[in-house]
Design a protein around this motif. Structure first.
Motif, PDB file in Angstrom:
ATOM      1  N   GLU A 193       0.911  -0.801   0.016  1.00 58.12           N
ATOM      2  CA  GLU A 193       0.497  -0.038  -0.263  1.00 58.12           C
ATOM      3  C   GLU A 193       0.250   1.014  -0.160  1.00 58.12           C
ATOM      4  N   CYS A 194       0.450   2.404  -0.464  1.00 55.52           N
ATOM      5  CA  CYS A 194       1.370   3.601  -0.282  1.00 55.52           C
ATOM      6  C   CYS A 194       0.081   5.052  -0.251  1.00 55.52           C
ATOM      7  N   PHE A 195       0.220   5.686   0.966  1.00 55.38           N
ATOM      8  CA  PHE A 195      -0.495   6.958   1.170  1.00 55.38           C
ATOM      9  C   PHE A 195       1.131   8.221   1.213  1.00 55.38           C
ATOM     10  N   ILE A 196       0.008   8.859  -0.310  1.00 54.17           N
ATOM     11  CA  ILE A 196       0.531  10.128  -0.481  1.00 54.17           C
ATOM     12  C   ILE A 196       0.244  10.900  -0.250  1.00 54.17           C
ATOM     13  N   HIS A 197       0.878  12.283   1.020  1.00 55.42           N
ATOM     14  CA  HIS A 197       0.749  13.179   2.002  1.00 55.42           C
ATOM     15  C   HIS A 197       0.716  14.003   1.466  1.00 55.42           C
ATOM     16  N   ARG A 198       2.234  14.371   0.467  1.00 57.42           N
ATOM     17  CA  ARG A 198       2.126  15.577  -0.504  1.00 57.42           C
ATOM     18  C   ARG A 198      -0.122  15.879  -1.076  1.00 57.42           C
ATOM     19  N   GLU A 199      -0.289  14.656  -1.622  1.00 57.51           N
ATOM     20  CA  GLU A 199      -1.738  15.148  -2.538  1.00 57.51           C
ATOM     21  C   GLU A 199      -2.549  14.852  -2.159  1.00 57.51           C
ATOM     22  N   GLU A 210      -5.989  17.287  11.113  1.00 59.02           N
ATOM     23  CA  GLU A 210      -6.499  16.262  12.273  1.00 59.02           C
ATOM     24  C   GLU A 210      -6.877  15.016  11.370  1.00 59.02           C
ATOM     25  N   THR A 211      -8.089  14.795  10.299  1.00 56.66           N
ATOM     26  CA  THR A 211      -8.572  13.240  10.106  1.00 56.66           C
ATOM     27  C   THR A 211      -6.928  13.662   9.076  1.00 56.66           C
ATOM     28  N   ILE A 212      -6.429  14.254   8.510  1.00 55.29           N
ATOM     29  CA  ILE A 212      -5.061  13.617   7.295  1.00 55.29           C
ATOM     30  C   ILE A 212      -4.120  13.051   7.881  1.00 55.29           C
ATOM     31  N   GLU A 213      -3.470  13.763   9.164  1.00 54.26           N
ATOM     32  CA  GLU A 213      -2.788  12.842  10.093  1.00 54.26           C
ATOM     33  C   GLU A 213      -2.876  11.643  10.492  1.00 54.26           C
ATOM     34  N   ASN A 214      -4.795  11.425  11.027  1.00 50.16           N
ATOM     35  CA  ASN A 214      -4.402  10.198  11.662  1.00 50.16           C
ATOM     36  C   ASN A 214      -4.400   9.349  10.915  1.00 50.16           C
ATOM     37  N   VAL A 215      -5.530   9.188   9.435  1.00 47.80           N
ATOM     38  CA  VAL A 215      -5.997   8.875   8.523  1.00 47.80           C
ATOM     39  C   VAL A 215      -3.840   8.104   7.765  1.00 47.80           C
ATOM     40  N   ALA A 216      -2.757   9.236   7.947  1.00 46.60           N
ATOM     41  CA  ALA A 216      -1.828   8.466   7.636  1.00 46.60           C
ATOM     42  C   ALA A 216      -1.347   7.939   8.426  1.00 46.60           C
ATOM     43  N   SER A 217      -1.330   7.932   9.411  1.00 48.39           N
ATOM     44  CA  SER A 217      -0.659   7.266  10.943  1.00 48.39           C
ATOM     45  C   SER A 217      -0.913   5.432  10.738  1.00 48.39           C
ATOM     46  N   VAL A 243      -3.381   5.914  -1.831  1.00 49.71           N
ATOM     47  CA  VAL A 243      -4.241   7.037  -1.083  1.00 49.71           C
ATOM     48  C   VAL A 243      -3.937   8.505  -1.164  1.00 49.71           C
ATOM     49  N   PRO A 244      -4.196   9.308  -1.557  1.00 47.52           N
ATOM     50  CA  PRO A 244      -5.291   9.311  -2.499  1.00 47.52           C
ATOM     51  C   PRO A 244      -5.172   8.648  -3.434  1.00 47.52           C
ATOM     52  N   VAL A 245      -6.295   8.133  -4.337  1.00 47.18           N
ATOM     53  CA  VAL A 245      -6.528   8.098  -5.524  1.00 47.18           C
ATOM     54  C   VAL A 245      -6.210   8.546  -6.605  1.00 47.18           C
ATOM     55  N   ALA A 246      -6.006   9.182  -6.961  1.00 50.72           N
ATOM     56  CA  ALA A 246      -5.411  10.682  -8.057  1.00 50.72           C
ATOM     57  C   ALA A 246      -3.746  11.099  -7.800  1.00 50.72           C
ATOM     58  N   PHE A 247      -2.650  10.999  -8.005  1.00 51.34           N
ATOM     59  CA  PHE A 247      -1.670  11.535  -7.447  1.00 51.34           C
ATOM     60  C   PHE A 247      -0.592  11.228  -8.939  1.00 51.34           C
ATOM     61  N   ASP A 248       0.650  11.807  -8.509  1.00 54.23           N
ATOM     62  CA  ASP A 248       1.950  12.814  -9.559  1.00 54.23           C
ATOM     63  C   ASP A 248       2.587  11.760  -9.471  1.00 54.23           C
ATOM     64  N   SER A 249       2.546  10.551 -10.968  1.00 50.91           N
ATOM     65  CA  SER A 249       3.301   9.693 -11.072  1.00 50.91           C
ATOM     66  C   SER A 249       4.907   9.731 -10.544  1.00 50.91           C
ATOM     67  N   ASN A 250       4.884  10.569 -11.131  1.00 47.85           N
ATOM     68  CA  ASN A 250       6.803  10.750 -11.556  1.00 47.85           C
ATOM     69  C   ASN A 250       6.854  11.536 -10.128  1.00 47.85           C
ATOM     70  N   ALA A 251       6.283  11.879  -8.965  1.00 46.81           N
ATOM     71  CA  ALA A 251       6.654  12.260  -7.635  1.00 46.81           C
ATOM     72  C   ALA A 251       6.919  10.939  -6.666  1.00 46.81           C
ATOM     73  N   LEU A 252       5.833  10.291  -7.268  1.00 43.22           N
ATOM     74  CA  LEU A 252       6.259   9.366  -6.219  1.00 43.22           C
ATOM     75  C   LEU A 252       6.825   8.278  -6.752  1.00 43.22           C
TER      76      LEU A 252
END
Length: 293
Positions: A193-199, A210-217, A243-252
């Protein structure tokens, strides 16, 4: 072993990335890992069907991983499945499934009486609640349940499939987890799995910091997953459950490349990888990775 990503999404609704689910094929056996939204349609798209699944392994009981369980059960019955569904999962799986089947019991009884199908055995469930360790032995194949870090979920597992020659590890949902790294050591493929925090941006009325940090944790950040693959010495890293489903694949990929130099597959629904040949297929495209036998 052949791995097919059936759904690479998360609770966010997407027509590109369905809910989390993967198919592992070994010899003539087919094993499903998780049962997210759209899994029965994706199985057909992968050339399989619910009636053909030998066992389902649930990583945990979050809704996005189990939401299509009843759809799998009833569609398998409609497809002519000739055996009960065999389901492995954490503590609580039996209670959940008993409640699910009870909820649908009036509708099922009506269907059974009216449709006059030759058997109802496909509607029977064989449920095994797991502890960490060996979950299943099937000939030369061993499936190992690995406790992962998805707190506050009390019981969450990754799974390792190995026949002594090939090895595939599935992370499930987890924060950075040394036990998973150890269990996945030298895997031919690590499906993680992969959580892309900046997205993940704060949206008023939807989610705050707070929601973002809790999910990322309780997920593995894109800046961490390369470290996981490197420490596990995984031969190939397959990213899924974004997470999320749309992201910059090059940055990832830049995040991953900071720590891991092996092949990295940014997963897409219905992407298929063969751990014996190193062949990657997606739609009409086929790519042979450098893969010494």
């Amino acid at each position: 072993m052949r791995v097919t990503l059936l759904g690479t999404g998360c609770p966010q609704v997407s027509t590109r990335r369905y809910g989390p689910a993967s198919l592992l094929c070994w010899n003539d056996r087919q094993f499903l890992v998780d049962c997210g939204s759209g899994v029965t349609q994706r199985l057909l798209g992968a050339g399989s069907a619910g009636k053909s699944i030998d066992a389902l392994f649930l990583t945990h009981l979050h809704s996005d991983h189990i939401i299509d369980l009843f759809q799998l059960i009833i569609s398998s019955w409609h497809q002519g499945r000739d055996r009960p569904q065999r389901i492995f999962g954490p503590h609580g799986t039996r209670q959940y499934l008993n409640g699910l089947m009870a909820l649908w019991r009036p509708e099922l009884e009506q269907r059974i009486a009216h449709e006059k199908r030759p058997s109802t055995v496909a509607l029977e469930l064989e449920i095994t609640e797991l502890e960490p360790g060996i979950a299943l032995r099937d000939g030369d194949l061993t499936v190992i349940a690995v406790a992962v870090r998805h707190q506050p979920v009390k019981a969450a597992y990754g799974y390792v499939f190995t026949d002594g020659r090939q090895k595939v590890a599935f992370s499930g949902d987890t924060a950075f987890c040394p036990d998973l790294i150890l269990a996945a050591k030298d895997a031919d493929a690590l499906v993680h799995e992969c959580f892309i925090h900046r997205e993940m941006l704060a949206l008023p009325g939807v989610r705050g910091p707070e929601t973002i940090e809790n999910v990322a944790s309780y997920h593995t950040l894109s800046t961490e997953v390369g470290k996981v693959a490197a420490q596990a010495r995984a031969r190939c890293l397959i990213l899924n459950h974004f997470v999320p489903v749309a992201f910059d694949s090059n940055a990832l990929l830049a995040d991953i490349r900071a720590d891991y130099s092996g092949p990295v597959l940014v997963g897409e629904d219905l992407m298929q990888f063969d751990t014996v040949t190193g062949m990657l297929r997606h739609g009409e495209a086929a790519v042979a990775l450098p893969w010494p036998q």
